[in-house]
Structure formats: C-alpha cells, structure tokens
Design a protein around this motif. Structure first.
Motif, PDB file in Angstrom:
ATOM      1  N   VAL A 109       0.861  -1.193   0.000  1.00 59.62           N
ATOM      2  CA  VAL A 109       0.000   0.000   0.000  1.00 59.62           C
ATOM      3  C   VAL A 109       0.895   1.239   0.000  1.00 59.62           C
ATOM      4  N   VAL A 110       0.361   2.319  -0.614  1.00 61.91           N
ATOM      5  CA  VAL A 110       1.032   3.619  -0.480  1.00 61.91           C
ATOM      6  C   VAL A 110       0.272   4.422   0.568  1.00 61.91           C
ATOM      7  N   LYS A 111       1.018   5.213   1.319  1.00 57.07           N
ATOM      8  CA  LYS A 111       0.377   5.918   2.439  1.00 57.07           C
ATOM      9  C   LYS A 111       0.531   7.428   2.338  1.00 57.07           C
ATOM     10  N   VAL A 112      -0.555   8.106   2.706  1.00 58.98           N
ATOM     11  CA  VAL A 112      -0.534   9.552   2.904  1.00 58.98           C
ATOM     12  C   VAL A 112      -0.159   9.768   4.369  1.00 58.98           C
ATOM     13  N   LYS A 113       0.583  10.842   4.647  1.00 58.84           N
ATOM     14  CA  LYS A 113       0.952  11.122   6.029  1.00 58.84           C
ATOM     15  C   LYS A 113      -0.301  11.141   6.904  1.00 58.84           C
ATOM     16  N   SER A 114      -0.257  10.370   7.997  1.00 61.16           N
ATOM     17  CA  SER A 114      -1.443  10.234   8.846  1.00 61.16           C
ATOM     18  C   SER A 114      -1.025   9.953  10.275  1.00 61.16           C
ATOM     19  N   MET A 115      -1.464  10.806  11.207  1.00 64.96           N
ATOM     20  CA  MET A 115      -1.140  10.597  12.614  1.00 64.96           C
ATOM     21  C   MET A 115      -1.907   9.415  13.186  1.00 64.96           C
ATOM     22  N   ALA A 116      -3.170   9.242  12.724  1.00 65.76           N
ATOM     23  CA  ALA A 116      -3.989   8.159  13.274  1.00 65.76           C
ATOM     24  C   ALA A 116      -3.352   6.802  13.002  1.00 65.76           C
ATOM     25  N   THR A 117      -2.800   6.619  11.774  1.00 61.82           N
ATOM     26  CA  THR A 117      -2.207   5.312  11.469  1.00 61.82           C
ATOM     27  C   THR A 117      -0.883   5.124  12.200  1.00 61.82           C
ATOM     28  N   GLN A 118      -0.179   6.245  12.477  1.00 60.91           N
ATOM     29  CA  GLN A 118       1.030   6.150  13.325  1.00 60.91           C
ATOM     30  C   GLN A 118       0.621   5.734  14.735  1.00 60.91           C
ATOM     31  N   GLU A 119      -0.449   6.360  15.208  1.00 61.96           N
ATOM     32  CA  GLU A 119      -0.927   6.113  16.570  1.00 61.96           C
ATOM     33  C   GLU A 119      -1.245   4.630  16.788  1.00 61.96           C
ATOM     34  N   ILE A 120      -1.851   3.995  15.790  1.00 62.76           N
ATOM     35  CA  ILE A 120      -2.261   2.597  15.979  1.00 62.76           C
ATOM     36  C   ILE A 120      -1.177   1.617  15.530  1.00 62.76           C
ATOM     37  N   GLY A 121      -0.042   2.126  15.035  1.00 62.65           N
ATOM     38  CA  GLY A 121       1.025   1.232  14.590  1.00 62.65           C
ATOM     39  C   GLY A 121       0.616   0.397  13.384  1.00 62.65           C
ATOM     40  N   LEU A 122      -0.045   1.059  12.427  1.00 58.63           N
ATOM     41  CA  LEU A 122      -0.578   0.326  11.275  1.00 58.63           C
ATOM     42  C   LEU A 122       0.521  -0.319  10.429  1.00 58.63           C
ATOM     43  N   ASN A 123       1.607   0.422  10.188  1.00 61.34           N
ATOM     44  CA  ASN A 123       2.658  -0.135   9.319  1.00 61.34           C
ATOM     45  C   ASN A 123       3.199  -1.450   9.869  1.00 61.34           C
ATOM     46  N   GLU A 124       3.408  -1.484  11.193  1.00 62.46           N
ATOM     47  CA  GLU A 124       3.935  -2.688  11.830  1.00 62.46           C
ATOM     48  C   GLU A 124       2.903  -3.822  11.743  1.00 62.46           C
ATOM     49  N   ALA A 125       1.628  -3.475  11.951  1.00 65.22           N
ATOM     50  CA  ALA A 125       0.573  -4.496  11.878  1.00 65.22           C
ATOM     51  C   ALA A 125       0.446  -5.049  10.458  1.00 65.22           C
ATOM     52  N   LEU A 126       0.551  -4.167   9.462  1.00 63.76           N
ATOM     53  CA  LEU A 126       0.476  -4.628   8.071  1.00 63.76           C
ATOM     54  C   LEU A 126       1.675  -5.507   7.742  1.00 63.76           C
ATOM     55  N   ALA A 127       2.852  -5.111   8.223  1.00 66.56           N
ATOM     56  CA  ALA A 127       4.059  -5.913   7.970  1.00 66.56           C
ATOM     57  C   ALA A 127       3.877  -7.319   8.539  1.00 66.56           C
ATOM     58  N   ALA A 128       3.279  -7.393   9.724  1.00 69.45           N
ATOM     59  CA  ALA A 128       3.042  -8.701  10.341  1.00 69.45           C
ATOM     60  C   ALA A 128       2.081  -9.537   9.507  1.00 69.45           C
ATOM     61  N   ALA A 129       1.211  -8.850   8.722  1.00 65.70           N
ATOM     62  CA  ALA A 129       0.263  -9.558   7.857  1.00 65.70           C
ATOM     63  C   ALA A 129       0.838  -9.748   6.450  1.00 65.70           C
TER      64      ALA A 129
END
Lengths: 460, 228
Positions: A109-129
C-alpha cells in the motif's frame, strides 16, 4: 495506542536527548524558522482572535453532539458509495485495514501522512500480515528509510538536517545517485523518482483525514507535496483511518478551519494541496472507498470535562514549535507519536496510565506559550495540571507534599521550619535526595541576615 | 490607602528583601501597609504539581488570613495568578490580589516612584506575569522612570527560564538547559542586574549566574524601585 517499547519516562529520555548537540542545533534552527513564519502570517489577520474563537466553537459543537454527527457522517459517506467501519481500538482498526488490503489482492500500500495510522502502529501491523506500507510524505519517508521514529507531528524528521538526509538516501534508497548532494532540490528529486514508481503501481492507498464533514460526508486532506493527491486519486482502493474527533458539522465550518490550520502549521496563508472527496465517483478516482472511524481512547477523553479539550486538536503543531521544553529535547523523549505540549495531554488520555504516560503531564513548566498560539484555544496548561492530579504520585513525593501542606497549614509550624531553613540552605549542597537535583548545577541563595518578620516587628 | 501585603512563603523563607522593598515603596507613596501575621502560602506548588486536595486547606486559610482587606499586594506574579485564576474554582471566592507593579500602575496610577538606581538592568518577563496576568509593559515603565537606570533589551526575553516550580526538580536536566540559555542571554547583554517580578524564577537564573561566578546579580523589581 501503541507504546514505544523500552522508552524510559520523560525526565530520563530528556536527559539523553539534551546530550545530543546536533539534535539541539537542528531543533533550534527548525522551530525558530517555523515560529517566525507563523507569527508573520498570523499578524496579517486582524480577525485572528475571532477566527480562533470560531475554531474553538466549531470543535466544541462537534464534540458536544459527536454521536449525532458521526451517525450523520456515516449516512452521507454510505450514500456517496463509501463503506464505513467502526474501530474501538488499534487492534480492531489494524485488523479492518489488513482485511481490506487482502480482499483487494494487494501486498503493498502507499500511504498519505497520517497521525492516526502512526498512533495505531498500522505499518507494523500490516508488515506482520505480509503487507508492505510505503510512506509517501517526504519527511515520513525519511523516517521510514532511517528505521527511525517521527519526532514532530507536522515535520516528523525535524531532528534530521540536510546532510544527515543525504547520507540516509545514499545508504537506503534503491537506485539513488551515489553522488547525491544535500541540495534540497536534489533531495526532493531523488525522493520524487523513488516514489513515482510506487504511485503508478499501487492498487491500495491508506490515508488519514484532517476533517470529516458530517453534513456532506466529505473527507479533507491538507498537504504540501502533492503525494497525498496521488494516493487519493490513483489507486483503485482508498482506505481512510480517521479519529472520531475529526468530524466537523458543516461544510461552512471548513472555511474557518482551512484558514486556521495552514497559518498555524507551516506558517502559510494556504497550503499547496487541499483534497476534498465524497465516497466514490464512477470513472474518476478510487473504485472503492472505506472510512475506518477510530475511537482508541477518544471516548474516554471525551468523558473528562477538562481533558476533552485535547480532542479539539487539529494537529497543526504550533504548540510544539513554541514550546521551550520541546525545543530543548525534541519529540522522541515524549515516547509517543504525539510529542510536545499537545502530546503531553493527549498521550496519557489515549493510552492510560503507565510510567511514560504518567511522566508526560510534568514535561512542562506551565509557561503558557502553547495556549497563546493554539488555533482552537486548547488550555493546555490547565489540562496538564488537571492530568497531574490523576496520576499516581510517587510515595516519597506524596509524603513530602503532604508534610509541606501540614507545615504551611499553620503559621507557627511554618515559622519553626523557616528558622531551620537558614541552616538548611547552607547544608543543601551536601544533602542527598531531591535538593541535590537543584544544587548539582545551581546555587541556592545565601540566607538573609534578618527575616522579614524580625524587620517588621522591629519597626513598630 | 490601606494595603495588605501577601509576602508569599518563598519570600518569607529566602527573600525578605522583596517584602521590605514593597513596604518601603508603598509607605513612601503615603499608603498604610498591613501584614497579616498568620499568612503562609497560597498553595500554588501543591496545585500545580497535582495535589489539589492538599491545596484546598491552604486556599481556605489564605482567604481567612486576608479577609476584610480590599487590596492585597504581592511581589510574586505567579502566586497572584494562582489566587486569581484558581481560587474561585477551589474555594468559591477570589480575594482582591494584585501583583506589585500592576497595583502601582493600575490602582495607584503611579509610573514614577521616585527611585534611583544607577546601573545597567535587563528585565526578564516571567511567564505567569506575562501570560496569566498580562502585565505587559507595566514593570518596564516603572523601571524606565528610575533615575540613572539603563534598561537593556534581553534577547528572547519572552522565552521561559525553565524554573516551572517542581519542574526544576522533577525535570532538573531540562530545567537547567533552559536556564542556561536564559542566563547566557543575560550575560550577553552586559547587564549588571537581571530584574523580574518573581523571585522563584530569579532564584533559578541567579543560581546559575552565581555558580558560574559571573558577577551579574538578580534583583526583584521592587528592590530596585525601593532604591534611592
């Protein structure tokens, strides 16, 4: 809210940061520049105080009837062809996004700068998936390439200077010119070439939003680089993760917020790119739009009649740029994606008590510079004091403060203590405990020959 | 006019000269100063550190100790701000407290107290005086009228010195880093004296200046205004 594992409480993290002279030079230069730009464009508006008051009122109205506005937003987004998901916490939100990416058959996925996704650790969760997330905001890309953490809400790589970024690009960016210089134009061109391939091939984009308009179902992203516009328009599937406090009642409210935000954030009258969209449009832009509405501690903050002011925040970072504490220690010391004064009141509320969160309300001198510049008039000093009252105080400190209150509760007890203090200040530099923290670098005043009361009595 | 003096616990313990100076200036201007002897502390340190419950009895005691006075004057901007900003919420009433320079300019209408002080002075506007009390140019207006005093601009004057009450102990390293920048700015001006309206901030900046053997002194504005 994701915790930065292994981070010490603020005082220790700050001590380490203070030892980094390059960091302090970078921060002083960067915050000084943004402060001056902001002050200049704010001074152009003789109605700035009315604008701030309007911004405060809009956010308070939205928060007061948040349940109504959120349901209205859901209806409007759904009518416009979008799908609304409700996420109670980080795990739920990450699960929803990962499921949507998988359903689209994508592994990137490509990402737009987003504090909410930083807050929830989305990149790490996606990497785990098994899903790779590519940050497309230049500063977020710098942070991602450096396996680093953001240290500012708006300028996540504020702790880096141009030479450090050049070295990082040479080391980490595939196919980059090995002769790359630290000229800003050259650095931007290298990032542009690196990102362009991803924009053209990505099938899924993930964004946040600066505002969500309940009346129309419109989402709004405010940015400077145009990478956001690419992500919001090119891929087939768009997923926006948005905190529930981002909702504003009407489209007319945007007129106020879009005057407040760029001036407070980058010190510009208007930012270069403002993207506004509703659901999906056949033949134009993404074919699928998903809105993930995120709670993750926000309703807990909303229930606190003083702490809830933090939910007015529009993530402009003006409070970081004027904060004398932030300027000295930088963002990493706050142990959270939300650093600075706003982070010191937001993080403890979103995350709940732990040693780092409990130290944050004390990461301020209560100087009040943050309140002066906040575009939605969040009384950060008041909230800091309020939150200090909610943490579990260390037992020794509690005992000292209670003893002090007992002494000060009577003028005769206070007089007895005053008499020994004259001796105490002479001894303090040899005493252990909290006074040592004063005398390590600072002298204590020499005791006076005659007390005020002796002088006063002697005049009669 | 009959004026109550709120000395503050810090001045009572460590800086009696500020209290004496307030009395001297007000008496020189022809006013009667009363000093309620039972007074101790406004509770600011407890309130700001998160001990609101322990602060309550101190606030109630303050209201009792200063009852019946129409004007209470104090040489501490942050303690005045504590009473003015928080007492209504804490104890249901807000006693009529004034910061010293604010009282001189706004209530007494005085901008020249007839003082003389032939020295180079830099003024640091402390945060609570600047942002909570909006003292503006009141202290510097009074200083400019002092015979022989040369007021020198302090760069980044409005930046916090890093004292912050218990912040100075809880975050001692950050506090000292901020204070160091402030003290360096003071030394850069070539001033002989740094003046302010809060001895707490001056204790912090002055503690660095004496540790460095700099020779630059700190003084409360009231002490300068008392000089003749």
């Amino acid at each position: 809210m994701s915790t930065w594992l292994g981070m010490p409480p603020f005082p220790e993290a700050a001590r380490e940061a203070l030892g980094d002279s390059q960091l302090r030079a970078n921060l002083r230069a960067a915050t000084g520049t943004i402060r001056a730009k902001r002050a200049a464009v704010v001074a152009e508006r003789d109605d700035w105080e009315q604008l701030r008051e309007a911004g405060r009122a809009i956010k308070d109205r939205a928060l007061h009837d948040l349940d109504t506005y959120l349901v209205q937003l859901e209806h409007r987004v759904t009518e416009a062809g979008g799908v609304v998901h409700w996420a109670r916490d980080a795990d739920e939100a990450n699960g929803i996004v990962a499921g949507l990416v998988r359903a689209a058959g994508a592994s990137e996925v490509v990402k737009v700068k987003s504090m909410a996704t930083q807050e929830i650790g989305l990149n790490e969760a996606l990497a785990a998936a098994g899903i790779t997330a590519l940050e497309t905001d230049l500063a977020e890309l710098i942070v991602q390439l450096g396996h680093d953490r953001p240290s500012h809400i708006l300028v996540p790589a504020i702790h880096r200077n141009r030479a450090q970024i050049r070295d990082l690009f040479r080391r980490e960016m595939p196919g980059v010119d090995p002769e790359l210089t630290d000229d800003p134009v050259a650095l931007a061109a290298a990032a542009r070439a690196h990102l362009r391939r991803a924009f053209l091939s990505a099938r899924v984009a993930v964004s946040g939003a600066n505002f969500a308009v309940a009346e129309t179902g419109a989402l709004v992203v405010v940015e400077s680089e145009g990478n956001g516009r690419m992500c919001l328009t090119l891929p087939e599937v768009l997923i926006s993760v948005v905190g529930i406090e981002k909702v504003i009642p009407t489209a007319a409210d945007l007129a106020v917020m879009l005057q407040l935000l760029p001036r407070s954030a980058t010190g510009e009258r208007m930012n270069p790119y403002t993207s506004v969209w509703r659901g999906t449009t056949p033949g134009d832009g993404p074919r699928e739009f998903h809105l993930v509405l995120l709670d993750n501690g926000r309703t807990t903050a909303l229930a606190d009649d003083i702490g809830r002011e933090a939910l007015r925040c529009i993530r402009c970072s003006a409070c970081l740029n004027v904060c004398p504490v932030y300027e000295r220690v930088g963002g990493h010391a706050y142990g959270s994606v939300y650093p600075g004064p706003i982070g010191a009141i937001l993080t403890p509320q979103l995350r709940g008590p732990d040693p780092v969160a409990d130290s944050l309300p004390y990461a301020s001198t209560l100087c009040g510079a943050c309140l002066d510049v906040c575009p939605v008039k969040i009384d950060i000093p008041r909230a800091l004091v309020h939150l200090r009252g909610k943490v579990t105080h260390p037992p020794r400190e509690r005992a000292i403060m209670r003893a002090a209150a007992w002494v000060l509760g009577s003028s005769s007890r206070f007089a007895a203590v005053r008499r020994v203090t004259a001796l105490g200040t002479r001894l303090a530099c040899w005493l252990p405990g909290p006074w040592r923290r004063w005398t390590q670098a600072r002298d204590l005043p020499a005791p006076a020959e005659e007390s005020f009361r002796e002088w006063w009595d002697g005049r009669a | 006019m009959r004026v109550g003096l709120f000395l503050t616990c810090l001045n009572d313990t460590l800086f009696p000269a500020a209290g004496k100076a307030v009395v001297q200036v007000l008496e020189r201007l022809g006013h009667e100063v009363v000093f309620p002897r039972a007074q101790t502390c406004c509770g600011q340190a407890h309130f700001n550190t998160g001990y609101r419950r322990e602060c309550g009895p101190l606030a109630r005691k303050f209201v009792r100790d200063f009852a019946g006075l129409d004007h209470v004057v104090s040489p501490s901007a942050s303690c005045v701000a504590m009473v003015r900003e928080n007492y209504r919420d804490l104890v249901g009433e807000s006693p009529p407290v004034y910061e010293f320079t604010e009282f001189l300019v706004d209530v007494l209408g005085v901008t020249d107290v007839g003082a003389a002080f032939p020295h180079r002075v830099a003024y640091h506007p402390t945060c609570h005086g600047l942002r909570l009390l909006d003292l503006g140019d009141r202290p510097t207006t009074l200083l400019r009228a002092v015979r022989g005093l040369r007021l020198i601009d302090l760069p980044d004057a409005k930046h916090c010195c890093g004292f912050g009450g218990t912040f100075a102990l809880k975050n001692a390293d950050t506090s000292v880093a901020m204070g160091t920048d402030k003290a360096r700015a003071v030394l850069g001006t070539g001033a002989e004296v740094l003046a302010a309206v809060d001895n707490s901030c001056l204790m912090h900046i002055g503690g660095l200046l004496t540790r460095w053997r700099s020779g630059t002194r700190v003084l409360h504005v009231a002490e300068i205004l008392a000089g003749t």
